[in-house]
Design a protein around this motif. Structure first.
Motif, PDB file in Angstrom:
ATOM      1  N   LEU A 117      11.437 -18.816  -3.200  1.00 46.30           N
ATOM      2  CA  LEU A 117      10.210 -18.482  -3.923  1.00 46.30           C
ATOM      3  C   LEU A 117       9.018 -19.268  -3.398  1.00 46.30           C
ATOM      4  CD1 LEU A 117      11.409 -18.123  -7.612  1.00 46.30           C
ATOM      5  CD2 LEU A 117      10.497 -16.334  -6.134  1.00 46.30           C
ATOM      6  N   ALA A 118       9.214 -20.528  -3.079  1.00 53.77           N
ATOM      7  CA  ALA A 118       8.124 -21.347  -2.538  1.00 53.77           C
ATOM      8  C   ALA A 118       7.650 -20.777  -1.198  1.00 53.77           C
ATOM      9  CB  ALA A 118       8.577 -22.788  -2.371  1.00 53.77           C
ATOM     10  N   LYS A 119       8.592 -20.332  -0.370  1.00 58.83           N
ATOM     11  CA  LYS A 119       8.217 -19.723   0.920  1.00 58.83           C
ATOM     12  C   LYS A 119       7.450 -18.429   0.711  1.00 58.83           C
ATOM     13  CE  LYS A 119      12.123 -21.706   3.398  1.00 58.83           C
ATOM     14  NZ  LYS A 119      13.440 -21.432   3.994  1.00 58.83           N
ATOM     15  N   LEU A 120       7.884 -17.596  -0.237  1.00 54.01           N
ATOM     16  CA  LEU A 120       7.176 -16.351  -0.531  1.00 54.01           C
ATOM     17  C   LEU A 120       5.769 -16.629  -1.043  1.00 54.01           C
ATOM     18  CD1 LEU A 120       9.979 -14.235  -2.244  1.00 54.01           C
ATOM     19  CD2 LEU A 120       8.842 -13.722  -0.088  1.00 54.01           C
ATOM     20  N   GLU A 121       5.644 -17.598  -1.930  1.00 56.87           N
ATOM     21  CA  GLU A 121       4.328 -17.941  -2.469  1.00 56.87           C
ATOM     22  C   GLU A 121       3.389 -18.446  -1.382  1.00 56.87           C
ATOM     23  OE1 GLU A 121       5.161 -20.775  -5.525  1.00 56.87           O
ATOM     24  OE2 GLU A 121       5.750 -19.235  -6.958  1.00 56.87           O
ATOM     25  N   SER A 123       3.535 -17.805   1.823  1.00 51.24           N
ATOM     26  CA  SER A 123       3.234 -16.678   2.696  1.00 51.24           C
ATOM     27  C   SER A 123       2.167 -15.789   2.055  1.00 51.24           C
ATOM     28  CB  SER A 123       4.500 -15.873   2.982  1.00 51.24           C
ATOM     29  OG  SER A 123       4.196 -14.718   3.707  1.00 51.24           O
ATOM     30  N   PHE A 124       2.292 -15.515   0.773  1.00 52.10           N
ATOM     31  CA  PHE A 124       1.320 -14.704   0.053  1.00 52.10           C
ATOM     32  C   PHE A 124      -0.056 -15.363   0.084  1.00 52.10           C
ATOM     33  CE2 PHE A 124      -0.982 -13.911  -3.904  1.00 52.10           C
ATOM     34  CZ  PHE A 124      -1.170 -12.540  -3.806  1.00 52.10           C
ATOM     35  N   ILE A 125      -0.101 -16.666  -0.146  1.00 54.51           N
ATOM     36  CA  ILE A 125      -1.385 -17.387  -0.162  1.00 54.51           C
ATOM     37  C   ILE A 125      -2.034 -17.354   1.213  1.00 54.51           C
ATOM     38  CG2 ILE A 125      -2.405 -19.691  -0.412  1.00 54.51           C
ATOM     39  CD1 ILE A 125      -0.377 -20.118  -2.712  1.00 54.51           C
ATOM     40  N   ARG A 126      -1.241 -17.551   2.284  1.00 50.41           N
ATOM     41  CA  ARG A 126      -1.801 -17.494   3.645  1.00 50.41           C
ATOM     42  C   ARG A 126      -2.386 -16.112   3.939  1.00 50.41           C
ATOM     43  NH1 ARG A 126       2.712 -20.462   4.967  1.00 50.41           N
ATOM     44  NH2 ARG A 126       3.825 -18.631   5.701  1.00 50.41           N
ATOM     45  N   ARG A 127      -1.658 -15.064   3.582  1.00 49.12           N
ATOM     46  CA  ARG A 127      -2.145 -13.695   3.841  1.00 49.12           C
ATOM     47  C   ARG A 127      -3.384 -13.389   3.005  1.00 49.12           C
ATOM     48  NH1 ARG A 127       3.437 -10.198   4.389  1.00 49.12           N
ATOM     49  NH2 ARG A 127       4.172 -11.292   6.243  1.00 49.12           N
ATOM     50  N   PHE A 128      -3.379 -13.832   1.767  1.00 46.68           N
ATOM     51  CA  PHE A 128      -4.534 -13.613   0.906  1.00 46.68           C
ATOM     52  C   PHE A 128      -5.754 -14.347   1.452  1.00 46.68           C
ATOM     53  CE2 PHE A 128      -7.100 -14.439  -2.912  1.00 46.68           C
ATOM     54  CZ  PHE A 128      -7.284 -13.131  -3.349  1.00 46.68           C
ATOM     55  N   ALA A 129      -5.552 -15.571   1.908  1.00 46.90           N
ATOM     56  CA  ALA A 129      -6.665 -16.336   2.493  1.00 46.90           C
ATOM     57  C   ALA A 129      -7.174 -15.675   3.757  1.00 46.90           C
ATOM     58  CB  ALA A 129      -6.206 -17.766   2.773  1.00 46.90           C
ATOM     59  N   ALA A 130      -6.265 -15.125   4.571  1.00 44.31           N
ATOM     60  CA  ALA A 130      -6.671 -14.448   5.809  1.00 44.31           C
ATOM     61  C   ALA A 130      -7.494 -13.204   5.468  1.00 44.31           C
ATOM     62  CB  ALA A 130      -5.443 -14.077   6.632  1.00 44.31           C
ATOM     63  N   LEU A 131      -7.082 -12.454   4.454  1.00 46.84           N
ATOM     64  CA  LEU A 131      -7.850 -11.269   4.038  1.00 46.84           C
ATOM     65  C   LEU A 131      -9.218 -11.642   3.513  1.00 46.84           C
ATOM     66  CD1 LEU A 131      -5.212  -9.065   2.188  1.00 46.84           C
ATOM     67  CD2 LEU A 131      -6.500  -8.450   4.222  1.00 46.84           C
ATOM     68  N   HIS A 132      -9.282 -12.747   2.815  1.00 43.83           N
ATOM     69  CA  HIS A 132     -10.547 -13.205   2.227  1.00 43.83           C
ATOM     70  C   HIS A 132     -11.539 -13.620   3.309  1.00 43.83           C
ATOM     71  CE1 HIS A 132     -13.270 -15.844  -0.066  1.00 43.83           C
ATOM     72  NE2 HIS A 132     -13.054 -14.954  -1.016  1.00 43.83           N
ATOM     73  N   HIS A 133     -11.060 -14.146   4.436  1.00 49.76           N
ATOM     74  CA  HIS A 133     -11.949 -14.600   5.517  1.00 49.76           C
ATOM     75  C   HIS A 133     -12.389 -13.468   6.429  1.00 49.76           C
ATOM     76  CE1 HIS A 133     -11.508 -18.515   4.085  1.00 49.76           C
ATOM     77  NE2 HIS A 133     -10.618 -19.028   4.931  1.00 49.76           N
TER      78      HIS A 133
END
Length: 134
Positions: A117-121, A123-133
């Motif tokens: 779960l920590a790895k999934l979270e 990964s989700f945060i990295r992708r979300f941050a990439a989309l935001h930038h």
């Protein structure tokens, strides 16, 4: 006059597992090892690890239970044990096997799930941050 017995309650998340009024002594296992409680011992609290909880009553003699992790609190003549799971009515060898097979393996599975779960979270945060930038 000093008390000669304790009132023990063992609680699981959804029920009372056991309640004994005339307990003479209790032995439990914590991270620091096994420890004993007598009726006039000072109040205390301890984190319990999966292991054997033993208590002796006036009428029934010695009782051994397999308990999962939890907490023990002694205040005066009252001892409250709150654990995730408890199993009784077996001999010591069977109880030790239950601890190893059921409780310890459950903790290993939970650690594996938490890691996933920590790895999934992350990964989700990295992708979300990439989309935001973008």
């Amino acid at each position: 006059m000093p008390s000669t017995s304790m009132h023990l309650r063992i609680l699981l998340p959804f029920k009372v597992f056991a309640e004994e009024l005339e307990v003479l002594r209790i032995v439990a296992e914590s991270l620091s090892g096994a420890f004993g409680l007598l009726p006039n011992r000072l109040d205390c609290a301890a984190a319990l690890v999966p292991g054997i909880l033993t208590y002796e009553t006036r009428e029934g003699g010695e009782v051994c239970l397999a308990v999962d992790e939890g907490v023990l609190v002694k205040t005066g003549g009252e001892v409250l044990v709150c654990v995730r799971d408890a199993i009784g009515n077996m001999d010591l060898a069977q109880l030790r096997q239950v601890i190893e097979r059921e409780f310890l393996s459950r903790h290993e599975q939970e650690q594996s799930i938490r890691s996933t779960l920590a790895k999934l979270e992350s990964s989700f945060i990295r992708r979300f941050a990439a989309l935001h930038h973008e």
